[in-house]
Design an enzyme around this catalytic site. Structure first.
Site, PDB file in Angstrom:
ATOM      1  N   ASP A 257      51.964  68.318 -10.732  1.00 48.89           N
ATOM      2  CA  ASP A 257      52.907  67.544 -11.545  1.00 48.89           C
ATOM      3  C   ASP A 257      53.538  66.408 -10.747  1.00 48.89           C
ATOM      4  O   ASP A 257      54.360  65.664 -11.274  1.00 48.89           O
ATOM      5  CB  ASP A 257      53.996  68.450 -12.121  1.00 48.89           C
ATOM      6  CG  ASP A 257      54.696  69.290 -11.068  1.00 48.89           C
ATOM      7  OD1 ASP A 257      54.034  69.750 -10.130  1.00 48.89           O
ATOM      8  OD2 ASP A 257      55.924  69.502 -11.179  1.00 48.89           O
ATOM      9  N   HIS A 258      53.139  66.231  -9.487  1.00 42.94           N
ATOM     10  CA  HIS A 258      53.756  65.222  -8.622  1.00 42.94           C
ATOM     11  C   HIS A 258      52.803  64.130  -8.145  1.00 42.94           C
ATOM     12  O   HIS A 258      53.177  62.960  -8.145  1.00 42.94           O
ATOM     13  CB  HIS A 258      54.392  65.893  -7.392  1.00 42.94           C
ATOM     14  CG  HIS A 258      55.637  66.642  -7.707  1.00 42.94           C
ATOM     15  ND1 HIS A 258      56.886  66.148  -7.439  1.00 42.94           N
ATOM     16  CD2 HIS A 258      55.816  67.841  -8.312  1.00 42.94           C
ATOM     17  CE1 HIS A 258      57.799  67.019  -7.863  1.00 42.94           C
ATOM     18  NE2 HIS A 258      57.165  68.049  -8.395  1.00 42.94           N
TER      19      HIS A 258
ATOM     20  N   HIS B 168      55.396  66.054  -2.379  1.00 40.77           N
ATOM     21  CA  HIS B 168      54.480  67.153  -2.086  1.00 40.77           C
ATOM     22  C   HIS B 168      53.315  67.063  -3.068  1.00 40.77           C
ATOM     23  O   HIS B 168      53.268  66.131  -3.887  1.00 40.77           O
ATOM     24  CB  HIS B 168      55.187  68.519  -2.130  1.00 40.77           C
ATOM     25  CG  HIS B 168      55.721  68.923  -3.462  1.00 40.77           C
ATOM     26  ND1 HIS B 168      56.735  68.244  -4.103  1.00 40.77           N
ATOM     27  CD2 HIS B 168      55.399  69.951  -4.293  1.00 40.77           C
ATOM     28  CE1 HIS B 168      57.019  68.838  -5.248  1.00 40.77           C
ATOM     29  NE2 HIS B 168      56.212  69.864  -5.382  1.00 40.77           N
TER      30      HIS B 168
ATOM     31  N   HIS C  26      51.884  69.279  -5.511  1.00 40.85           N
ATOM     32  CA  HIS C  26      51.639  70.030  -6.737  1.00 40.85           C
ATOM     33  C   HIS C  26      51.168  69.076  -7.832  1.00 40.85           C
ATOM     34  O   HIS C  26      51.479  67.869  -7.802  1.00 40.85           O
ATOM     35  CB  HIS C  26      52.898  70.787  -7.177  1.00 40.85           C
ATOM     36  CG  HIS C  26      53.088  72.074  -6.426  1.00 40.85           C
ATOM     37  ND1 HIS C  26      54.325  72.622  -6.178  1.00 40.85           N
ATOM     38  CD2 HIS C  26      52.186  72.927  -5.860  1.00 40.85           C
ATOM     39  CE1 HIS C  26      54.187  73.754  -5.514  1.00 40.85           C
ATOM     40  NE2 HIS C  26      52.894  73.957  -5.304  1.00 40.85           N
TER      41      HIS C  26
END
Length: 299
Positions: free
Chosen positions: A82-83, A78, A80
């Site tokens: 942090d990804h 996904h 976000h």
């Protein structure tokens, strides 16, 4: 937040023959010890799952782990922050395509309960449920799991029975479900979908591997149903606002987290509203007279 000691940030750990893990140096209340990037494959080509934040040290650690192999796909569960932000610079350096979830950008609404969305994410290929990406000795299948975000995918390693669960299922914490994009009904349906599978182990993006996935998923579904019953009990006393409900529902948590907890309560209330069990009048929520016991209607 107390974290485990001696975390191997930036170092490749082989956790099974086809999978290596690299931990980013971005620990926080949202990410626990940090984002775990997974490199799948041990031959001439590999896949990189959840490349993480656009941090130079972390990108260098990923490339060092890959070594002479070709990156066949940069895959994101996904979007976000942090990804997925490292996907673009990793593509620029390797020439690899970005493959995985659909792009999604939403502005923040209410107290921050999770990382914000990545505005740089631009996939070359969006995977739908059941689509596969393959390399030498490995096959990764997309498992659509909306709920935490509407574009969330889990990624199954067919050869070993492992499932990379992103933020959908984590061993250290329950997933944040924050409207408007977070959807409690979709999340529960996605948990039920995983319950029907027979994955051997889960590798989340944050926290330890889940070695008893079926048991954990059952517990997570039970936890959400229990939280829903709490919401209904709160409203039995009469119409209430979310800020009035949170302190009694989340006893013992830091008051600074009440705003974020309220996002989860809102997600439950929206789900109950769609099912006809509650209604809202401005900021006040109330039970709908004569509505069936909503908690019993969750499947």
């Amino acid at each position: 937040m107390e974290l485990p000691a001696d975390l191997p940030t930036g170092l490749a750990e082989t956790i099974e023959p086809l999978v290596r893990r690299v931990l980013a140096g971005n620990p926080s209340p949202f990410t626990y010890t940090g984002t775990q990037t997974y490199v799948v494959g041990n031959g001439p080509d590999v896949a990189v799952i959840d490349p993480g934040p656009a941090d130079e040290d972390h990108i260098a650690a990923i490339l060092a782990t890959v070594g002479e192999a070709r990156i066949a796909a940069i895959m994101c569960t996904h979007t976000h922050r942090d990804h997925s932000p490292a996907a673009a610079p990793l593509k620029a350096r390797s020439g690899a395509p970005i493959v995985g979830c659909a792009p999604l950008i939403l502005s923040d609404e209410g107290p921050r309960a999770d990382e914000a969305f990545d505005t740089t994410y631009s996939p070359d290929r969006v995977l739908t449920d059941g689509e596969r990406v393959s390399g030498t000795g490995w096959t990764i299948e997309a498992v659509a799991t909306p709920g935490h975000t509407s574009n969330h995918l889990c990624l199954a390693l067919v050869e070993s029975g492992a499932l990379f669960t992103g933020d959908h299922v984590m061993g250290w914490s329950t997933s944040v479900i924050s409207p408007p994009d977070g959807d409690m009904a979709a999340y529960m349906q996605s948990l039920a979908k995983l319950q029907e599978r027979s994955d051997r182990i889960y590798y989340p993006a944050h926290g330890p591997a889940v070695e008893n996935p079926a048991q954990l998923v059952r517990g997570m579904m039970g936890h959400r149903k229990q939280r829903e019953r709490q919401v209904l009990r709160q409203l039995e006393a009469g119409p209430q606002t979310i800020p009035a409900m949170v302190p009694d529902m989340y006893k013992g948590i830091d008051a600074r987290l009440h705003g974020a907890a309220g996002r989860s309560v809102l997600a439950h209330l929206i789900d109950l509203e769609h099912r006809g069990a509650v209604a809202r009048d401005g900021d006040l929520w109330r039970l709908v007279a004569g509505a069936p016991e909503a908690a019993n209607s969750i499947s």
